[in-house]
Enzyme design. Structure first.
Site, PDB file in Angstrom:
ATOM      1  N   ASP A 143       0.800  -1.227   0.000  1.00 42.63           N
ATOM      2  CA  ASP A 143       0.000   0.000   0.000  1.00 42.63           C
ATOM      3  C   ASP A 143       0.832   1.277   0.000  1.00 42.63           C
ATOM      4  O   ASP A 143       0.444   2.276   0.582  1.00 42.63           O
ATOM      5  CB  ASP A 143      -1.001   0.019   1.158  1.00 42.63           C
ATOM      6  CG  ASP A 143      -0.358  -0.386   2.462  1.00 42.63           C
ATOM      7  OD1 ASP A 143       0.880  -0.540   2.494  1.00 42.63           O
ATOM      8  OD2 ASP A 143      -1.082  -0.549   3.442  1.00 42.63           O
ATOM      9  N   LYS A 180       9.744   6.229  16.751  1.00 40.99           N
ATOM     10  CA  LYS A 180       9.164   7.495  17.216  1.00 40.99           C
ATOM     11  C   LYS A 180      10.155   8.342  18.028  1.00 40.99           C
ATOM     12  O   LYS A 180       9.974   8.562  19.232  1.00 40.99           O
ATOM     13  CB  LYS A 180       7.904   7.235  18.039  1.00 40.99           C
ATOM     14  CG  LYS A 180       6.876   6.408  17.259  1.00 40.99           C
ATOM     15  CD  LYS A 180       5.484   6.548  17.810  1.00 40.99           C
ATOM     16  CE  LYS A 180       4.469   5.933  16.876  1.00 40.99           C
ATOM     17  NZ  LYS A 180       4.589   4.484  16.636  1.00 40.99           N
ATOM     18  N   ASP A 185       2.135   6.341   2.027  1.00 42.84           N
ATOM     19  CA  ASP A 185       1.481   5.106   2.465  1.00 42.84           C
ATOM     20  C   ASP A 185      -0.016   5.382   2.419  1.00 42.84           C
ATOM     21  O   ASP A 185      -0.518   6.228   3.160  1.00 42.84           O
ATOM     22  CB  ASP A 185       1.939   4.789   3.892  1.00 42.84           C
ATOM     23  CG  ASP A 185       1.262   3.556   4.457  1.00 42.84           C
ATOM     24  OD1 ASP A 185       0.137   3.233   4.028  1.00 42.84           O
ATOM     25  OD2 ASP A 185       1.854   2.908   5.338  1.00 42.84           O
TER      26      ASP A 185
HETATM   27  N1  LIG Z   1       1.171 -11.734   4.062  1.00 44.42           N
HETATM   28  C1  LIG Z   1       1.018 -10.896   5.051  1.00 44.42           C
HETATM   29  N2  LIG Z   1       1.077  -9.569   4.800  1.00 44.42           N
HETATM   30  C2  LIG Z   1       0.869  -8.712   5.822  1.00 44.42           C
HETATM   31  C3  LIG Z   1       0.599  -9.132   7.119  1.00 44.42           C
HETATM   32  N3  LIG Z   1       0.421  -8.046   7.927  1.00 44.42           N
HETATM   33  C4  LIG Z   1       0.595  -6.984   7.139  1.00 44.42           C
HETATM   34  N4  LIG Z   1       0.862  -7.367   5.881  1.00 44.42           N
HETATM   35  C5  LIG Z   1       1.126  -6.514   4.751  1.00 44.42           C
HETATM   36  O1  LIG Z   1       2.174  -5.654   5.109  1.00 44.42           O
HETATM   37  C6  LIG Z   1       2.001  -4.364   4.602  1.00 44.42           C
HETATM   38  C7  LIG Z   1       2.041  -3.334   5.679  1.00 44.42           C
HETATM   39  O2  LIG Z   1       0.997  -3.573   6.623  1.00 44.42           O
HETATM   40  P1  LIG Z   1       0.079  -2.418   7.219  1.00 44.42           P
HETATM   41  O3  LIG Z   1       0.546  -1.117   6.725  1.00 44.42           O
HETATM   42  O4  LIG Z   1      -0.063  -2.648   8.684  1.00 44.42           O
HETATM   43  O5  LIG Z   1      -1.307  -2.683   6.498  1.00 44.42           O
HETATM   44  P2  LIG Z   1      -2.460  -3.646   6.850  1.00 44.42           P
HETATM   45  O6  LIG Z   1      -2.109  -4.542   7.988  1.00 44.42           O
HETATM   46  O7  LIG Z   1      -2.938  -4.275   5.583  1.00 44.42           O
HETATM   47  O8  LIG Z   1      -3.634  -2.632   7.271  1.00 44.42           O
HETATM   48  P3  LIG Z   1      -4.135  -2.203   8.727  1.00 44.42           P
HETATM   49  O9  LIG Z   1      -5.086  -3.253   9.167  1.00 44.42           O
HETATM   50  O10 LIG Z   1      -4.826  -0.901   8.452  1.00 44.42           O
HETATM   51  O11 LIG Z   1      -2.915  -2.094   9.579  1.00 44.42           O
HETATM   52  C8  LIG Z   1       0.689  -4.373   3.864  1.00 44.42           C
HETATM   53  O12 LIG Z   1       0.973  -4.519   2.512  1.00 44.42           O
HETATM   54  C9  LIG Z   1      -0.022  -5.596   4.394  1.00 44.42           C
HETATM   55  O13 LIG Z   1      -0.834  -6.191   3.428  1.00 44.42           O
HETATM   56  C10 LIG Z   1       0.546 -10.554   7.355  1.00 44.42           C
HETATM   57  O14 LIG Z   1       0.322 -11.033   8.451  1.00 44.42           O
HETATM   58  N5  LIG Z   1       0.763 -11.371   6.289  1.00 44.42           N
END
Ligand SMILES: Nc1nc2c(ncn2[C@@H]2O[C@H](COP(=O)(O)OP(=O)(O)OP(=O)(O)O)[C@@H](O)[C@H]2O)c(=O)[nH]1
Ligand SMILES: Nc1nc2c(ncn2[C@@H]2O[C@H](COP(=O)(O)OP(=O)(O)OP(=O)(O)O)[C@@H](O)[C@H]2O)c(=O)[nH]1
Ligand SMILES: [Mg+2]
Ligand SMILES: [Mg+2]
Lengths: 360, 387
Positions: free
Chosen positions: A110, A162, A218
């Site tokens: 993202d 942070k 992001d």
């Molecule tokens: N395969 C996989 N990808 C993950 C996992 N947790 C986060 N990601 C990916 O890592 C990237 C960064 O995660 P975040 O920015 O926290 O986004 P997110 O978890 O999809 O969204 P939030 O629920 O809003 O935190 C994103 O592209 C997510 O899809 C996981 O447990 N497994």
């Protein structure tokens, strides 16, 4: 070359949009978020993309078969039974990633920017160590984890979460390139690459930072999604101005799908994206909004800083502002005022929401 | 507001003259109004100014010679701040039918028990309708019949007001150093006169079921507008706007002054009054609102539950919206509450009012706010009084 994209998060912060489809398939500037990355990866010579998925994988699978055809690359899905975080999925995809001994990309799904994949390869080969990450400058580093590195070489000294006093204004931009040897550092269990793997690599002198030029965002939450859209449209203005819409009634950077219909006496823009099949009736004012596929905005309405979900209908003389997000198939009755409302899919709104609220 | 009073008075057979009694300085607007009203209703209308606020009874007592000149048999006294069907001929007939040419008649209507406490409450003989007991704004429940502030008097009323005057004078003479004469002239019809007259066989109540409301708060002006428009739809449908291919879309009861210019793509109503010389642009929406003369609503504006003051301008795509404060629709006797402006230190959400010559910028939203005259706003406002 190969790339692994982390698409397994729940995308909770981009709800209500992500209640209807996985975040990578949400259209950003009229293209699924993931497609921006796939196209840029192919451009840089990637021929095999591995998606690390955990939920809603069927929907993704269907969409990826189409992308495979369209882009002429191989796309594999690596399913995890439980979320493995941002590092665990690499261990799960070990076999696919080690089919060749070349370095591979790893991306958060993202982030949006002018993807610097070719530069990354060059940078990575130049220092010759195990990993490179892209960093980007931010104005308020105290909100993020920052990267402290050597100015000339980019060698990373440490990460600071942070920081309360200024140590650096560079943050992790969510794009990496690694040698396959990295996989020895990761076990098959939920692991955070940022918190558990990178600090160790930095200590070993194996991690380098490449600074990103140009915009970066992001887009994992609605407010940033809109800011990212403004940045993306501005960069489109510089690189492909022909893709933007212009003419009477259009102000600034506006992207309109050719199948959308815009009525008379409207003023659209700046910073508006209008998706496929959208109908904007007469006398509508829209600025700083994304209107997703199949929606209808009825006459004389006024929209600023909103995301209108797929196939939603916004009535006449409606005013929506302040990061109002409509989920899929929402109906907003005539003459209402929505201020910072988050509306869940398939809702019909019959009353104004004068203060920010979630409407279930 | 008082044009409706004047229209009702002018219709009464043998009405000789209409007097407006107040204590404020007459101004140009009032003079212009008097001239045009005299022309329209073909009756002499004069403004009499009190030297000080003399109360609801003091003013008419002070000007009793003017009122009695020409030797009227009877005269009506109307509060200015009410809206009503003004059943004046019915009150006259009621007085005559009772056979007592010297009785006084007050108009009464039914309120619910709770709200009756905010009004003058009347206990009457169920057969004769004589007022047996009268209390202004009681603290406990007295009666559901309330005083509408519309009276039919004979010259004899001045004897009763005169008695109060003399009593006031006596009392004040006993106080040292007071200017007894001036203060003695302040007389309240309700507490000082009606309370004393009750039970003496002089004062009667004529009860009406027709519409009536006070117009005290901002919100009640829009409610009163709706009541008058609905009266027009029954009595004077020709005064209301109709849908036509050349005109704007009309929903429900809408009044448009013939000099107003309204784009045909505008949508008006229900319950909208558009004043003299108002301009309504393309794609404008107005609902439950009063647009006063000379105002300009530019294209695509949306005005809901608001009063737009004289010569105000609302920019394109701006939204001017208030919160209605209608009486409980499920209680036929409910009256509109005259909300206080503030509750718990916060402005109570009410209709939005723009004073005269206010400018609202394009694309702004003005919500539940009161904007004082001659303000040029540069941004959106919510729940505020803008000085
Ligand atoms: N395969 C996989 N990808 C993950 C996992 N947790 C986060 N990601 C990916 O890592 C990237 C960064 O995660 P975040 O920015 O926290 O986004 P997110 O978890 O999809 O969204 P939030 O629920 O809003 O935190 C994103 O592209 C997510 O899809 C996981 O447990 N497994
Ligand atoms: N001429 C004149 N009229 C007055 C005076 N005081 C009140 N009125 C009018 O008399 C009518 C009734 O006014 P009030 O007695 O103040 O109103 P109310 O209905 O009792 O309500 P409150 O204001 O709560 O006492 C209104 O039309 C007033 O304008 C006065 O001193 N002189
Ligand atoms: Mg997350
Ligand atoms: Mg009173």
């Amino acid at each position: 070359m190969k790339a692994l994209i982390l698409v397994g998060g729940y995308g909770t912060r981009l709800r209500p949009l992500t209640l209807s489809r996985p975040k990578p398939l949400v259209e950003f500037c009229n293209k699924p978020i993931l497609q921006h990355q796939l196209e840029a990866l192919r451009e840089a010579g990637v021929d095999h993309v591995i998606l690390a998925v955990s939920y809603m994988s069927e929907v993704l699978e269907g969409a990826m078969r189409e992308q495979e055809q369209r882009l002429g690359i191989r796309i594999s899905l690596s399913h995890e039974k439980e979320p493995l975080g941002t590092a665990g999925p690499l261990a799960l995809a070990r076999e696919l990633l080690t089919e060749s001994s070349e370095p591979f990309f790893v991306l958060n799904s993202d982030v949006i920017c002018d993807f610097p994949f070719t530069d990354m390869v060059r940078f990575h080969k130049h220092h010759g160590k195990e990993g490179s990450i892209v960093v980007t400058k931010v104005e308020e580093p105290s909100k993020y984890g920052v990267v402290v590195c050597e100015a000339e070489t980019g060698r990373i000294h440490r990460f600071v979460e942070k920081p309360q006093v200024f140590v650096s204004n560079k943050i992790n931009a969510g794009m990496y390139i690694f040698n396959p040897s990295l996989l020895c550092r990761i076990q098959l269990r939920p692991t955070s690459i940022e918190k558990e793997i990178f600090p160790v690599m930095a200590q070993d002198g194996e991690l380098y930072a490449m600074e990103l030029q140009g915009f970066w965002m992001d887009i994992g939450q609605p407010k940033d999604f809109l800011t990212g859209m403004c940045m993306f449209l501005q960069s489109l203005r510089a690189q492909h101005p022909e893709k933007l819409h212009s003419g009477p009634g259009f102000v600034g950077n506006v992207l309109v799908d050719p199948s959308a219909k815009i009525g008379e006496n409207c003023t659209i823009g700046p910073n508006v994206t209008i998706g496929a099949g959208v109908v904007v009736e007469d006398g509508v004012r829209i600025k700083r909004c994304t209107i997703l596929k199949g929606s209808r905005i009825r006459s004389h309405s006024w929209l600023e800083s909103c995301i209108v979900g797929w196939r939603s209908a916004v009535g006449q003389w409606v005013r929506m502002e302040n990061v109002t997000v409509l989920g899929e198939d929402v109906i907003v009755n005539d003459e209402l005022y929505l201020n910072g409302a988050s509306v869940l899919p398939h809702k019909s709104i019959g009353e104004s929401v004068p203060e920010p609220h979630i409407i279930m | 507001m008082i044009q409706h009073h004047i229209e009702a008075c002018a219709k009464v057979p043998n009405m000789k003259e209409i007097l407006l009694v107040g204590f404020y300085q007459p101004n140009e607007a009032l003079s212009r109004f008097l001239v045009s009203a005299q022309q329209e209703f073909k009756i002499p209308i004069r403004y009499l100014q009190e030297y000080a606020a003399l109360g609801t009874g003091g003013g008419i007592y002070h000007f009793r010679d003017q009122i009695l000149s020409g030797g009227p048999e009877a005269f009506f006294v109307l509060n200015a701040d009410v809206c009503s069907e003004f059943p004046l001929p019915e009150m006259l007939a009621f007085q005559q039918q009772r056979g007592d040419a010297h009785s006084f008649v007050m108009l009464g209507t039914t309120a619910n028990r709770k709200q009756s406490l905010n009004y003058g409450c009347i206990v009457a003989n169920t057969e004769t309708c004589e007022v047996l007991h009268y209390v202004e704004k009681p603290s406990t429940f007295i009666s559901e019949i309330i005083n509408c502030g519309i009276y039919l008097f004979t010259p004899a009323i001045f004897q009763h007001i005169g008695k109060v005057f003399q009593k006031n004078q006596q009392e004040l003479l006993l106080e040292e150093g007071s200017n007894g004469w001036q203060r003695a002239e302040v007389i309240r019809l309700e507490q000082d006169v009606f309370t004393a007259l009750a039970g003496c066989g002089k004062l009667y109540v004529y009860k009406t079921d027709s519409f009536w409301s006070q117009i005290k708060s901002a919100g009640s002006a829009i409610y009163a507008n709706r009541l008058y428009l609905s009266q027009y739809s029954q009595r004077h449908p020709e005064r209301l706007a109709r849908n036509s291919p050349e005109g704007p879309s009309i929903r429900g009861n809408v009044y448009i002054h013939p000099t107003a210019s309204v784009d045909r793509s505008a949508v008006l109503g229900p319950n909208v009054s558009i004043g003299k010389g108002v301009t309504v642009g393309a794609g404008v929406r107005v609902r439950e609102s009063i647009i006063l003369h000379g105002a300009l609503l530019q294209d695509h504006t949306c005005v809901l539950n608001s009063i737009v003051g004289w010569d105000s301008t609302i920019g394109r795509w701006a939204r001017v919206e208030g919160t209605p404060s209608d009486p409980n629709p499920n209680d036929p006797y409910a009256k509109i509450d005259s909300e206080t402006l503030f509750r718990d230190g916060r402005l109570t959400p009410s209709i939005t009012i723009l004073g005269c010559n206010v400018t609202i910028p394009a694309e702004a939203v003005i919500l539940n706010s009161i904007v004082l005259p001659h303000k040029e706003l540069s941004r959106s406002f919510k729940n505020q009084i803008i000085l």
